[in-house]
Structures are given as structure tokens and as C-alpha cells.
Scaffold this active site. Structure first.
Site: not given
Ligand SMILES: C[C@H](N)C(=O)N[C@@H](Cc1c[nH]cn1)C(=O)O
Ligand SMILES: [Zn+2]
Ligand SMILES: [Zn+2]
Length: 476
Positions: A100, A166
Site C-alpha cells: 500500500d 502498513e
Molecule cells: C518507515 C516506513 N516506510 C513508513 O513509512 N512507516 C509509516 C508507518 C505508519 C505509522 N502510522 C501510519 N503509518 C510511518 O513511519 O509513518
Molecule cells: Zn514503508
Molecule cells: Zn510509508
């Protein structure tokens, strides 16, 4: 004995255009997990991955996760799990990624169409999801294909777990991982996740820590419908005015969190820890380049890195229901929902953070003496993670970095969050390594997200080389 990777590397170079084409097809699917209307595209992206994996000869299953919590009218997208190779003599590596992406629209200020991969003359491949996380996910598939076409034996059994939620807090995945730890994932000897970024643009890194993320909304409502500010301004208590005052009480302009007791939850910084920061290859210019300006809070690299990795931060993200279009509409919104998140660090327990947040919001709102109604809720939370980089999983990855990039990697932590990292570690009991493909200027989550062609192609070599070195490392 160092594995002979030459024919694999040559095959990756020969297949480079078709690997870029695979990324083009993936970027063209707007798999935005946060937008209800895009859910069919998220599912389509999952099936695209499943079909590509099947064509490569992997055993693939699309596992349903059921309805989405708090949005039961929506089915969660499937988790795509796959297995490539079942040789009991080989080590088994479990890899995770997400298919996603964050929302994106040309109107946000993108220079190109976000869901069309556009490659410029510097080899920058622009498109939503190019670096986060479609490029790295496809990297594993490309590594399989290059081995097959080069006639090189695949060095490990590969288990894959690719999710579609994610960017929306990995809804449903923790239970899935816990349930499958002793089933589909039972043979895993170690875990590898490629879903973060280098600190700069030149030096690769291996990552052993992540911040957690607790995401909140504050809903304030009052009037029965949106109002004319000429007719009702000065006579009605305005939800937006209350919300702005509550939100502005959370953090100051230098990022200092204003919630009583929150900073007391943070583990004290030791002198040994402080000393780690000075040797990291990072400059203030790296920050300014990826920031696109010189508006950093701190002037020195150590404090800047600590601000990203070691301390919590609170960011205000937006207000649902507020007027945000160009022009000068004179509306008083009847209901507004402010969104903010806190990046958490050791030893902050998410439940303690929630309690302090709710108490603060309640106190500030009460002090306003407003007749409006407030409701502050947690949308999702994921915990921070810190691991030991002294495991054979990290040693193998460090050798692969040296082989592909000719330098020893830095050991870094990451300011972002991948909540399932901790879940994988606890459920499987195995070491987890974060092995980034993209660089600091990739602008993940932002407009003009990109992945450099060089990082993609060398990144595919890196993932394959890591699997070769991992197959040779002595188990502890
Ligand atoms: C580090 C990873 N690629 C990422 O972008 N994670 C998101 C996960 C997240 C947490 N809440 C919503 N999405 C982030 O760090 O924002
Ligand atoms: Zn990510
Ligand atoms: Zn991300």
C-alpha cells in the site's frame, strides 16, 4: 568462502529495464490504504504481486484479514504470503514489505503524475510508492528472477509476507503474524525488512531501531450544520477556534512536546550512547538537502540525529472538515477533526502515552470554557523497536553492502515506524534486520517521491548478495 556473485550481478544489469517496467506497473496501481474508495486498487495491487510471484514459481497464498476495525463495511486487503524454495539444507529467511502507499494527487504539488513512473535524465524514478515500499518489495521478486535467468542456485529458502495496510497502522497484521509464527513462518531463521532509507545519498546503512507511532484525532462539534460567518460569527462558539487552540497547546515551534509528564517517559541518555552519534556519516547539508530548506530546529548533527531517532516528536497533520481549497469561503465549519501523531521511543509505553494525551486535551479544552463537544481518540499505535546489530543477520548484510557499494555501512536508527518489526521479532523469536534500498532524498510520504535507478538496481544486487552471505554465516 565469499560467494561468486558476478553472474547474478550481471544478470541484474541485463534485466534492469524489465525490472523498471515491473516497478512502472506497480506504481500505476494507486493502492492507497487510507482512502476507502481506493480499497479495490489496494486489493488489485496485492493480486498483481501474487501473480508475479506465481509466475516466478513461488507458492503463493492471498490470506484474508476480515473487515476493517471501525469501518466494518470495508474488507482489509489480503496479506500475500509466499514461499520460494523448500530445501531443508538451506537457511530460511523471512522478508516483509508493504504494497500500500500514502495518498497522492497531482494537485498536492507533484511535478509529474504520481501514479505514472517518470524517469528524468538523472535516473530519478518519480512515482508514489517507488521507494516506500514498492521498489524494495519488487527487489525481492527481481532477485529471484535474476537468479533463475543467470542459472545461479537460490541460496536460501525465502518466505515472504507483503501487507496492504502498513500506511494505515498495519490493521489486522499483528494477529496474523502471531497466528502464523508457528505455521507459515515456522522455519524462519531470521527476518529482513527493506522499508526505510539511508541517512544521506552516498552511504548505505543497516538499521537496528525504529520509533513507534501513536496517532490521534480530536473531534470538536457544536452547530448542527456549517454556518455563514457573517450571520453567526460573533454569536456561535466555533469548533475550529477551539480545535486550533487545543492543537497549538500540544507542541511548541521548536518541537518541544508540551504534554505534562510525556518527556519523563523517555529513557535517560547515557554518555556511551551520546558518543555513538559523532561517527555517523551525516551532515547538516544532508538534512538541508532532504528537507529542501535550511529550516532545521538544531544547528548540529548530533542533536539533529537524536531529534530524529532518540527523542519523541509530535506532529500536527491536518484538520478534516476545515475549509482548505483555494479562494475565500466564509464558512464556519460545524465539525472539525484534528489529526496528530507522536513518534515514541524507549521506554514509552503506548498506554501511558495515551493517558497523558487524553488528560492534556481534556484539561486544555475545559480551560477554554467552550459549550462545544470534544472527543479525543487513538486511531492506531505501534511500538518502538531497538535490536542488537551484533547478530549474523547484520554481519551478512554488512558484507553484502561492502560487496555491492564498496563501503562499510553505518549502523543507524530510523525516525519512522514499522510497527510489525517488533511483532515479527517477538512472534518468531528471531533477529530482525532493516536493510534500506532508498536514500534520504527520496521524499517518502511527500510530493515527488522517487527512487534513484541506481539505488533500485544496486539494491536488487544487495538483496540477492545478502541472501548469499546469510547462507554462509555461522548460526549463533
Ligand atoms: C518507515 C516506513 N516506510 C513508513 O513509512 N512507516 C509509516 C508507518 C505508519 C505509522 N502510522 C501510519 N503509518 C510511518 O513511519 O509513518
Ligand atoms: Zn514503508
Ligand atoms: Zn510509508
Amino acid at each position: 568462502m565469499a560467494p561468486n556473485l558476478d553472474s547474478y550481478f550481471k544478470q541484474v544489469d541485463d534485466l534492469a529495464e524489465s525490472f523498471i517496467d515491473r516497478l512502472r506497473k506497480a506504481v500505476a496501481i494507486p493502492s492507497i490504504s487510507a482512502e476507502d474508495a481506493r480499497r479495490p486498487d489496494v486489493v488489485r495491487m496485492g493480486h498483481f504481486l501474487a501473480d508475479e510471484l506465481k509466475a516466478l514459481g513461488a507458492h503463493v497464498e492471498a490470506r484474508p484479514l476480515g473487515p476493517q476495525p471501525h469501518k466494518e463495511y470495508l474488507e482489509l486487503p489480503p496479506v500475500i504470503v509466499a514461499r520460494y524454495g523448500e530445501d531443508p539444507k538451506k537457511r530460511t529467511i523471512l522478508v516483509y514489505g508493504h504494497y500500500d502507499v500514502q495518498p497522492a494527487g497531482k494537485e498536492d504539488g507533484w511535478a509529474t503524475e504520481p501514479f505514472e513512473l517518470s524517469i528524468d535524465d538523472k535516473g530519478r524514478m518519480f512515482g508514489r510508492g517507488s521507494t516506500d515500499d514498492k521498489g524494495p518489495v519488487l527487489g525481492w521478486l527481481n532477485a529471484i528472477e535474476a537468479h533463475q535467468k543467470a542459472g545461479v542456485d537460490f541460496p536460501v529458502n525465502l518466505l515472504m509476507c507483503f501487507e496492504g495496510m502498513e500506511e494505515y497502522g498495519s490493521e489486522g497484521l499483528d494477529d496474523f503474524i502471531n497466528a502464523e509464527a508457528k505455521k507459515f513462518f515456522k522455519d524462519a531463521d531470521a527476518v529482513c525488512i527493506s522499508d526505510n532509507y539511508w541517512l544521506g545519498t552516498e552511504k548505505p546503512c543497516l538499521t537496528y531501531g525504529l520509533r513507534g507511532c501513536s496517532y490521534y484525532s480530536i473531534e470538536i462539534s457544536g452547530p448542527g450544520q456549517d454556518l455563514h460567518s457573517g450571520v453567526f460569527g460573533g454569536t456561535a462558539q466555533e469548533p475550529m477556534t477551539d480545535l486550533v487552540r487545543v492543537m497549538s497547546s500540544l507542541v511548541d515551534g521548536n518541537g518541544k512536546i508540551q504534554i505534562d509528564g510525556l518527556n519523563d517517559l523517555v529513557a535517560p541518555l547515557t554518555d556511551d550512547e551520546k558518543a555513538l552519534y559523532k561517527d555517523i556519516a551525516f551532515t547538516m547539508d544532508n538534512l538541508y538537502e532532504s528537507l529542501g530548506s535550511k529550516t532545521g530546529i538544531f544547528d548540529d548533527k548530533e542533536r539533529t540525529l537524536m531529534g530524529r531517532w532518540r527523542f519523541p516528536s509530535l506532529s500536527l497533520h491536518g484538520i478534516e472538515g476545515a475549509f482548505s481549497a483555494p479562494g475565500a469561503k466564509t464558512v464556519i465549519p460545524a465539525k472539525v477533526i484534528g489529526k496528530f501523531s507522536i513518534r515514541t521511543v524507549p521506554n514509552m509505553e503506548p498506554e501511558d502515552v495515551d493517558k497523558l494525551v487524553f488528560k492534556h486535551v481534556d484539561k486544555v479544552f475545559k480551560a477554554l470554557g467552550s459549550k462545544n463537544t470534544i472527543n479525543c481518540t487513538l486511531q492506531h499505535s505501534g511500538k518502538w523497536w531497538v535490536a542488537s546489530p551484533k547478530h549474523w543477520n547484520f554481519t551478512a548484510a554488512a558484507k553484502a553492502v561492502e560487496k555491492v557499494w564498496g563501503v562499510k555501512p553505518d549502523l543507524t536508527r530510523e525516525g519512522g515506524s514499522i510497527p510489525v518489526t517488533l511483532t515479527f521479532e517477538q512472534a518468531t523469536g528471531k533477529n530482525v534486520l532493516l536493510l534500506p534500498m532508498g536514500s534520504s532524498t527520496d521524499a517518502a510520504h511527500s510530493i515527488n517521491e522517487k527512487l534513484d535507478r541506481k539505488n533500485y538496481i544496486e539494491g536488487i544486487k544487495l538483496l540477492g548478495a545478502y541472501l548469499h552471505y546469510v547462507s554462509e554465516e555461522k548460526m549463533e
